[in-house]
Design a protein around this motif. Sequence first.
Motif, PDB file in Angstrom:
ATOM      1  N   LYS A 138      45.784  33.988  34.727  1.00  0.00           N
ATOM      2  CA  LYS A 138      45.916  35.286  35.389  1.00  0.00           C
ATOM      3  C   LYS A 138      44.604  36.056  35.409  1.00  0.00           C
ATOM      4  CE  LYS A 138      50.817  35.760  34.280  1.00  0.00           C
ATOM      5  NZ  LYS A 138      51.233  35.509  35.678  1.00  0.00           N
ATOM      6  N   LEU A 139      43.608  35.614  34.666  1.00  0.00           N
ATOM      7  CA  LEU A 139      42.329  36.329  34.562  1.00  0.00           C
ATOM      8  C   LEU A 139      41.316  35.743  35.527  1.00  0.00           C
ATOM      9  CD1 LEU A 139      42.064  36.704  30.675  1.00  0.00           C
ATOM     10  CD2 LEU A 139      43.105  38.277  32.335  1.00  0.00           C
ATOM     11  N   ARG A 140      40.907  36.534  36.516  1.00  0.00           N
ATOM     12  CA  ARG A 140      39.921  36.118  37.514  1.00  0.00           C
ATOM     13  C   ARG A 140      38.780  37.131  37.523  1.00  0.00           C
ATOM     14  NH1 ARG A 140      42.439  31.488  40.304  1.00  0.00           N
ATOM     15  NH2 ARG A 140      44.407  31.356  39.155  1.00  0.00           N
ATOM     16  N   VAL A 141      37.549  36.632  37.576  1.00  0.00           N
ATOM     17  CA  VAL A 141      36.369  37.492  37.528  1.00  0.00           C
ATOM     18  C   VAL A 141      35.449  37.145  38.685  1.00  0.00           C
ATOM     19  CG1 VAL A 141      34.252  37.965  36.236  1.00  0.00           C
ATOM     20  CG2 VAL A 141      36.432  37.906  35.044  1.00  0.00           C
ATOM     21  N   CYS A 142      34.839  38.152  39.294  1.00  0.00           N
ATOM     22  CA  CYS A 142      33.841  37.912  40.328  1.00  0.00           C
ATOM     23  C   CYS A 142      32.840  39.055  40.333  1.00  0.00           C
ATOM     24  CB  CYS A 142      34.489  37.751  41.698  1.00  0.00           C
ATOM     25  SG  CYS A 142      35.207  39.257  42.353  1.00  0.00           S
ATOM     26  N   TYR A 262      35.543  27.666  35.145  1.00  0.00           N
ATOM     27  CA  TYR A 262      36.563  28.036  34.162  1.00  0.00           C
ATOM     28  C   TYR A 262      35.886  28.244  32.812  1.00  0.00           C
ATOM     29  CZ  TYR A 262      40.135  26.512  37.482  1.00  0.00           C
ATOM     30  OH  TYR A 262      40.936  26.378  38.586  1.00  0.00           O
ATOM     31  N   PHE A 263      36.026  29.437  32.270  1.00  0.00           N
ATOM     32  CA  PHE A 263      35.588  29.715  30.907  1.00  0.00           C
ATOM     33  C   PHE A 263      36.831  29.864  30.037  1.00  0.00           C
ATOM     34  CE2 PHE A 263      31.768  30.977  33.189  1.00  0.00           C
ATOM     35  CZ  PHE A 263      30.775  30.465  32.369  1.00  0.00           C
ATOM     36  N   LYS A 315      38.597  32.685  34.947  1.00  0.00           N
ATOM     37  CA  LYS A 315      38.020  31.927  36.061  1.00  0.00           C
ATOM     38  C   LYS A 315      37.062  32.777  36.880  1.00  0.00           C
ATOM     39  CE  LYS A 315      39.288  29.084  40.067  1.00  0.00           C
ATOM     40  NZ  LYS A 315      40.388  28.609  40.944  1.00  0.00           N
ATOM     41  N   TRP A 316      35.833  32.305  37.028  1.00  0.00           N
ATOM     42  CA  TRP A 316      34.852  32.873  37.967  1.00  0.00           C
ATOM     43  C   TRP A 316      35.346  32.470  39.346  1.00  0.00           C
ATOM     44  CZ3 TRP A 316      30.774  36.067  38.496  1.00  0.00           C
ATOM     45  CH2 TRP A 316      29.824  35.835  39.495  1.00  0.00           C
ATOM     46  N   ASP A 317      35.765  33.421  40.157  1.00  0.00           N
ATOM     47  CA  ASP A 317      36.579  33.109  41.323  1.00  0.00           C
ATOM     48  C   ASP A 317      36.149  33.916  42.539  1.00  0.00           C
ATOM     49  OD1 ASP A 317      38.551  31.803  42.706  1.00  0.00           O
ATOM     50  OD2 ASP A 317      40.227  32.769  41.697  1.00  0.00           O
ATOM     51  N   SER A 318      36.785  33.622  43.661  1.00  0.00           N
ATOM     52  CA  SER A 318      36.540  34.339  44.908  1.00  0.00           C
ATOM     53  C   SER A 318      37.781  34.245  45.788  1.00  0.00           C
ATOM     54  CB  SER A 318      35.337  33.754  45.653  1.00  0.00           C
ATOM     55  OG  SER A 318      35.109  34.419  46.871  1.00  0.00           O
TER      56      SER A 318
END
Length: 320
Positions: A138-142, A262-263, A315-318
Amino acid sequence: MASQLWAVSSLGGYFYSLNLSEELREALQPLTKFRQFADVRDASQQGQKHGDTFTWDVVSNVVTSGGTVVETSTMPETNFTIQQGTLTVVEYGNSVPYSGKLDALSQWDVKKPVMQALKNDAVKTFDRAVHAAFNTTKLRVCSTSGTNTSALALFTTGTCTSTNNAAYTSTYHKLMIDTMKERNIPPYLGDDYIGLAWPTTFRTLKNNLEGIHQYTRPGLGLIMNGEAGRFENARFVEQTNIGKGVNNDGTAWTGGLSDWIYFFGEDTVMEGVVIPEEIRAKIPTDYGRSKGVAYYALMGWGKVAQSASEDRIVKWDSSL
């Protein structure tokens, strides 16, 4: 039906070409990367003869923290909540049939290359299944914009609604690790988290670190499959099993400056095993003229944490 045959050169006839080399070669294969970070649990007591659902409990922190107690007061009381995670154990497999004629005429023991080809397919199949569990985080970062700024946007709903058009740099990396630490995500190994992505996704970051690492020795040896380096409480692991892009279909992000990473810390994905992967030979049919080899497994994977507050994967996402 697809099969290995003597009559078709590319399907078996080449196994006895003139002047055939004494060594068999294989197509290029990646190693398992995601699966090595799954937490294996034997589900045989729960899954075999007991249905296909494997469950586990996740206990929260207490609702009210403790503190000082006045001598004449009663002891404070609190409680905690329990979330239950589940995964469904399913069958996995693939097979390569071959003819009795091919087996009789081939210079090679046909089973050996068939088993190796199936082993390679199994590695990729299971890695894709574990990745699917990782991708439920559920954790997404950008980045907060399309340029390298000093801020990150965190989404806790499992969906990134911002277009990430920034390369993953050492600046972003420090912010990522700070975010994980301040969410009390436990490290995966020692004090380190793991970052898992395509080699090119880490390229800008590795270029940023060349000057730092030029006159230093790594503090720890590389011990994970695909591990490429370590920086700021993270060990970087490179993979090529799972495709690039938002849909893992090889399509680059908008702008193409980065891709998913993915971290994660400890306790990521649960692996439930009822029947571990194994090679099975087909019982010959048609009077021994029809043979085959397959791999088979009865297992499943599911993310350990069920809520954003307990999630261990970022997750480093977009969005695009």
